[in-house]
Design a protein around this motif. Structure first.
Motif, PDB file in Angstrom:
ATOM      1  N   TYR A 181     -22.857   3.508 -84.763  1.00 13.00           N
ATOM      2  CA  TYR A 181     -23.415   2.199 -85.080  1.00 13.00           C
ATOM      3  C   TYR A 181     -24.640   1.902 -84.223  1.00 13.00           C
ATOM      4  O   TYR A 181     -24.711   2.292 -83.060  1.00 13.00           O
ATOM      5  N   GLU A 182     -25.568   1.186 -84.813  1.00 12.54           N
ATOM      6  CA  GLU A 182     -26.663   0.585 -84.060  1.00 12.54           C
ATOM      7  C   GLU A 182     -26.246  -0.847 -83.746  1.00 12.54           C
ATOM      8  O   GLU A 182     -25.639  -1.525 -84.579  1.00 12.54           O
ATOM      9  N   VAL A 183     -26.553  -1.301 -82.543  1.00 13.22           N
ATOM     10  CA  VAL A 183     -26.224  -2.670 -82.152  1.00 13.22           C
ATOM     11  C   VAL A 183     -27.470  -3.539 -82.297  1.00 13.22           C
ATOM     12  O   VAL A 183     -28.491  -3.289 -81.657  1.00 13.22           O
ATOM     13  N   ILE A 184     -27.395  -4.547 -83.164  1.00 14.25           N
ATOM     14  CA  ILE A 184     -28.494  -5.477 -83.387  1.00 14.25           C
ATOM     15  C   ILE A 184     -28.232  -6.706 -82.532  1.00 14.25           C
ATOM     16  O   ILE A 184     -27.255  -7.426 -82.755  1.00 14.25           O
ATOM     17  N   PRO A 185     -29.065  -6.969 -81.525  1.00 15.67           N
ATOM     18  CA  PRO A 185     -28.792  -8.099 -80.627  1.00 15.67           C
ATOM     19  C   PRO A 185     -28.779  -9.426 -81.379  1.00 15.67           C
ATOM     20  O   PRO A 185     -29.606  -9.670 -82.267  1.00 15.67           O
ATOM     21  N   ALA A 186     -27.838 -10.261 -81.022  1.00 16.35           N
ATOM     22  CA  ALA A 186     -27.802 -11.618 -81.565  1.00 16.35           C
ATOM     23  C   ALA A 186     -28.764 -12.486 -80.772  1.00 16.35           C
ATOM     24  O   ALA A 186     -29.184 -12.132 -79.663  1.00 16.35           O
ATOM     25  N   ALA A 187     -29.135 -13.609 -81.345  1.00 18.27           N
ATOM     26  CA  ALA A 187     -30.009 -14.543 -80.630  1.00 18.27           C
ATOM     27  C   ALA A 187     -29.310 -15.018 -79.362  1.00 18.27           C
ATOM     28  O   ALA A 187     -28.136 -15.397 -79.397  1.00 18.27           O
ATOM     29  N   ARG A 188     -30.014 -14.970 -78.257  1.00 18.77           N
ATOM     30  CA  ARG A 188     -29.424 -15.391 -76.990  1.00 18.77           C
ATOM     31  C   ARG A 188     -29.290 -16.908 -76.941  1.00 18.77           C
ATOM     32  O   ARG A 188     -30.161 -17.657 -77.412  1.00 18.77           O
ATOM     33  N   ARG A 189     -28.181 -17.356 -76.396  1.00 12.04           N
ATOM     34  CA  ARG A 189     -28.015 -18.788 -76.172  1.00 12.04           C
ATOM     35  C   ARG A 189     -28.930 -19.239 -75.036  1.00 12.04           C
ATOM     36  O   ARG A 189     -29.171 -18.485 -74.086  1.00 12.04           O
ATOM     37  N   LYS A 190     -29.436 -20.450 -75.144  1.00  8.46           N
ATOM     38  CA  LYS A 190     -30.214 -20.999 -74.030  1.00  8.46           C
ATOM     39  C   LYS A 190     -29.314 -21.189 -72.817  1.00  8.46           C
ATOM     40  O   LYS A 190     -29.720 -20.975 -71.674  1.00  8.46           O
ATOM     41  N   LYS A 191     -28.094 -21.609 -73.079  1.00  6.09           N
ATOM     42  CA  LYS A 191     -27.107 -21.770 -72.026  1.00  6.09           C
ATOM     43  C   LYS A 191     -25.767 -21.249 -72.542  1.00  6.09           C
ATOM     44  O   LYS A 191     -25.454 -21.380 -73.726  1.00  6.09           O
ATOM     45  N   ALA A 192     -24.992 -20.657 -71.646  1.00  9.80           N
ATOM     46  CA  ALA A 192     -23.662 -20.193 -72.028  1.00  9.80           C
ATOM     47  C   ALA A 192     -22.791 -21.390 -72.397  1.00  9.80           C
ATOM     48  O   ALA A 192     -22.907 -22.471 -71.808  1.00  9.80           O
ATOM     49  N   ALA A 193     -21.943 -21.198 -73.385  1.00  3.47           N
ATOM     50  CA  ALA A 193     -20.992 -22.254 -73.754  1.00  3.47           C
ATOM     51  C   ALA A 193     -20.070 -22.529 -72.573  1.00  3.47           C
ATOM     52  O   ALA A 193     -19.692 -21.613 -71.836  1.00  3.47           O
ATOM     53  N   ARG A 194     -19.716 -23.775 -72.399  1.00  4.19           N
ATOM     54  CA  ARG A 194     -18.906 -24.155 -71.244  1.00  4.19           C
ATOM     55  C   ARG A 194     -17.451 -24.424 -71.614  1.00  4.19           C
ATOM     56  O   ARG A 194     -16.705 -25.000 -70.828  1.00  4.19           O
ATOM     57  N   ARG A 195     -17.096 -23.993 -72.774  1.00  3.71           N
ATOM     58  CA  ARG A 195     -15.690 -24.110 -73.179  1.00  3.71           C
ATOM     59  C   ARG A 195     -15.328 -22.920 -74.052  1.00  3.71           C
ATOM     60  O   ARG A 195     -16.110 -22.483 -74.881  1.00  3.71           O
ATOM     61  N   CYS A 196     -14.138 -22.398 -73.826  1.00  4.71           N
ATOM     62  CA  CYS A 196     -13.609 -21.311 -74.651  1.00  4.71           C
ATOM     63  C   CYS A 196     -12.143 -21.600 -74.918  1.00  4.71           C
ATOM     64  O   CYS A 196     -11.315 -21.570 -73.992  1.00  4.71           O
ATOM     65  N   ASP A 197     -11.821 -21.882 -76.158  1.00  3.84           N
ATOM     66  CA  ASP A 197     -10.439 -22.219 -76.509  1.00  3.84           C
ATOM     67  C   ASP A 197      -9.495 -21.065 -76.208  1.00  3.84           C
ATOM     68  O   ASP A 197      -8.314 -21.278 -75.908  1.00  3.84           O
ATOM     69  N   HIS A 198     -10.004 -19.838 -76.261  1.00  3.94           N
ATOM     70  CA  HIS A 198      -9.143 -18.677 -76.038  1.00  3.94           C
ATOM     71  C   HIS A 198      -8.521 -18.689 -74.643  1.00  3.94           C
ATOM     72  O   HIS A 198      -7.332 -18.402 -74.485  1.00  3.94           O
ATOM     73  N   VAL A 199      -9.311 -18.994 -73.622  1.00  5.94           N
ATOM     74  CA  VAL A 199      -8.764 -18.971 -72.266  1.00  5.94           C
ATOM     75  C   VAL A 199      -8.171 -20.308 -71.854  1.00  5.94           C
ATOM     76  O   VAL A 199      -7.454 -20.389 -70.857  1.00  5.94           O
ATOM     77  N   MET A 200      -8.458 -21.357 -72.629  1.00  2.01           N
ATOM     78  CA  MET A 200      -7.904 -22.672 -72.320  1.00  2.01           C
ATOM     79  C   MET A 200      -6.549 -22.903 -72.990  1.00  2.01           C
ATOM     80  O   MET A 200      -5.691 -23.599 -72.439  1.00  2.01           O
ATOM     81  N   ASN A 201      -6.360 -22.313 -74.171  1.00  3.96           N
ATOM     82  CA  ASN A 201      -5.170 -22.658 -74.956  1.00  3.96           C
ATOM     83  C   ASN A 201      -4.382 -21.469 -75.489  1.00  3.96           C
ATOM     84  O   ASN A 201      -3.399 -21.668 -76.202  1.00  3.96           O
ATOM     85  N   ILE A 248     -16.391 -20.241 -66.706  1.00  4.36           N
ATOM     86  CA  ILE A 248     -16.888 -20.674 -68.022  1.00  4.36           C
ATOM     87  C   ILE A 248     -17.285 -22.134 -67.974  1.00  4.36           C
ATOM     88  O   ILE A 248     -18.355 -22.533 -68.468  1.00  4.36           O
ATOM     89  N   ARG A 249     -16.437 -22.936 -67.385  1.00  8.26           N
ATOM     90  CA  ARG A 249     -16.677 -24.386 -67.330  1.00  8.26           C
ATOM     91  C   ARG A 249     -17.951 -24.740 -66.587  1.00  8.26           C
ATOM     92  O   ARG A 249     -18.628 -25.724 -66.906  1.00  8.26           O
ATOM     93  N   THR A 250     -18.312 -23.943 -65.585  1.00  5.61           N
ATOM     94  CA  THR A 250     -19.511 -24.225 -64.781  1.00  5.61           C
ATOM     95  C   THR A 250     -20.749 -23.477 -65.263  1.00  5.61           C
ATOM     96  O   THR A 250     -21.806 -23.517 -64.625  1.00  5.61           O
ATOM     97  N   GLY A 251     -20.627 -22.764 -66.404  1.00  6.14           N
ATOM     98  CA  GLY A 251     -21.781 -22.088 -66.970  1.00  6.14           C
ATOM     99  C   GLY A 251     -22.129 -20.780 -66.302  1.00  6.14           C
ATOM    100  O   GLY A 251     -23.253 -20.281 -66.457  1.00  6.14           O
ATOM    101  N   ARG A 252     -21.186 -20.194 -65.536  1.00  4.62           N
ATOM    102  CA  ARG A 252     -21.423 -18.912 -64.885  1.00  4.62           C
ATOM    103  C   ARG A 252     -20.311 -17.940 -65.276  1.00  4.62           C
ATOM    104  O   ARG A 252     -19.520 -17.505 -64.425  1.00  4.62           O
ATOM    105  N   PRO A 253     -20.233 -17.596 -66.566  1.00  4.78           N
ATOM    106  CA  PRO A 253     -19.105 -16.783 -67.042  1.00  4.78           C
ATOM    107  C   PRO A 253     -19.118 -15.363 -66.498  1.00  4.78           C
ATOM    108  O   PRO A 253     -20.176 -14.819 -66.161  1.00  4.78           O
ATOM    109  N   HIS A 254     -17.937 -14.775 -66.445  1.00  2.00           N
ATOM    110  CA  HIS A 254     -17.788 -13.361 -66.103  1.00  2.00           C
ATOM    111  C   HIS A 254     -18.597 -12.531 -67.098  1.00  2.00           C
ATOM    112  O   HIS A 254     -18.801 -12.933 -68.252  1.00  2.00           O
ATOM    113  N   ALA A 255     -19.067 -11.362 -66.679  1.00  2.00           N
ATOM    114  CA  ALA A 255     -19.891 -10.512 -67.552  1.00  2.00           C
ATOM    115  C   ALA A 255     -19.199 -10.208 -68.864  1.00  2.00           C
ATOM    116  O   ALA A 255     -19.839 -10.121 -69.924  1.00  2.00           O
ATOM    117  N   LEU A 256     -17.870 -10.042 -68.829  1.00  2.00           N
ATOM    118  CA  LEU A 256     -17.115  -9.763 -70.052  1.00  2.00           C
ATOM    119  C   LEU A 256     -17.259 -10.926 -71.029  1.00  2.00           C
ATOM    120  O   LEU A 256     -17.471 -10.726 -72.228  1.00  2.00           O
TER     121      LEU A 256
END
Length: 287
Positions: A181-201, A248-256
């Motif tokens: 596969y070739e990886v086509i980069p997605a548009a970068r977010r201006k800021k990382a999302a500060r909420r993730c339901d996966h790790v919260m719930n 995540i909440r502070t806008g400095r998410p882990h690289a993963l």
């Protein structure tokens, strides 16, 4: 990706945690990137989960290759609420190329059989969904619209199953696209999302009992605990889990997390090769 079947001791720890938190746990998904119907204890697991809390919504995801008549009967009997069956690509041939050694025509036939048996049953369960992953097909930049169900699936299964869910193929966090596969980069977010339901719930317990941050960490790059060493509640509230949520909440998410479409940006996958074989037994339109 690590492979394995969830053994009895691991399941017992998860079941005990659900019993202790009855009413707080709403959904259980018996699946994490593998094939759940390979586990001979699968149907018993569903039954025991529903016995522990009848209000639980129990679902699974399968590629459909093991939907034998016997498996279909047991799916209707075990108490499963929903099943999602993965059929990918723009054609039956592409699905068969992606899922090597499968038989697309046979799987579609079994899905129709399952759906018809559900309609005739008293419970009308499980709900039967199709999950279909589509490639972006050279869109540059990637498309803004959601993926659409391919015509070959709508012709064969629309109106028969509960629904068809679509998504574009993306690179999972922490994985390599290899040489296919070739990886086509997605548009970068201006800021990382500060909420993730996966790790919260949600909490993801892998087959070996290790706890991953979410279902997207298929390769277990981040392990937050192990249910055979600690109760699930203690893992949920441990230092590593709290640090992950705070990052995540502070806008400095882990690289993963930064490489995930939920918090950061994930690349879209574009196949470099097409189907090598054609499903000769797949009926063509009009036949």
């Amino acid at each position: 990706m690590p492979r394995g079947l969830m053994k009895g001791p691991v399941f017992e720890q998860v079941l005990q945690a659900i019993r202790r938190n009855r009413g707080r746990v709403k959904v259980v998904v018996l699946y994490h990137g593998g094939e759940p119907l390979l586990n001979p204890r699968f149907f018993d697991m569903v039954g025991r989960l529903k016995a522990a809390d009848p209000a639980l919504h129990v679902k699974t995801v399968t590629n459909g290759a093991l939907l034998s008549p016997r498996a279909i009967r047991k799916l209707l009997q075990c108490g499963l609420d929903a099943i999602e069956i993965s059929l990918d690509g723009a054609s039956p041939e592409e699905n068969q190329y992606i899922r090597r050694k499968s038989n697309t025509r046979e799987i579609v036939s079994r899905i129709r059989q399952l759906a018809e048996m559900v309609k005739r049953s008293d419970s009308k369960k499980p709900d039967v969904y199709i999950n279909t992953t589509q490639f972006i097909r050279g869109h540059r930049p990637p498309p803004a619209r959601p993926a659409r169900p391919p015509a070959w699936l709508t012709r064969r299964l629309a109106g028969t199953v509960t629904g068809i869910k679509t998504a574009f193929a993306i690179q999972w966090p922490g994985t390599s696209a290899g040489g296919e596969y070739e990886v086509i980069p997605a548009a970068r977010r201006k800021k990382a999302a500060r909420r993730c339901d996966h790790v919260m719930n949600t909490v993801t317990v892998c087959a070996d009992g290790s706890v991953a941050p979410c279902c997207y960490d298929l390769t277990r790059r981040m392990i937050l605990g192990h249910v055979l060493k600690q109760p699930l509640e203690k893992i949920w509230n441990n230092r590593a889990y709290r640090a992950l949520r705070k990052a995540i909440r502070t806008g400095r998410p882990h690289a993963l997390c930064a490489g995930c479409a939920v918090v950061g940006a994930a690349g879209y996958l574009l196949p470099l090769k097409g189907p090598k074989t054609v499903a000769a037994d797949e009926p063509r339109p009009g036949h």
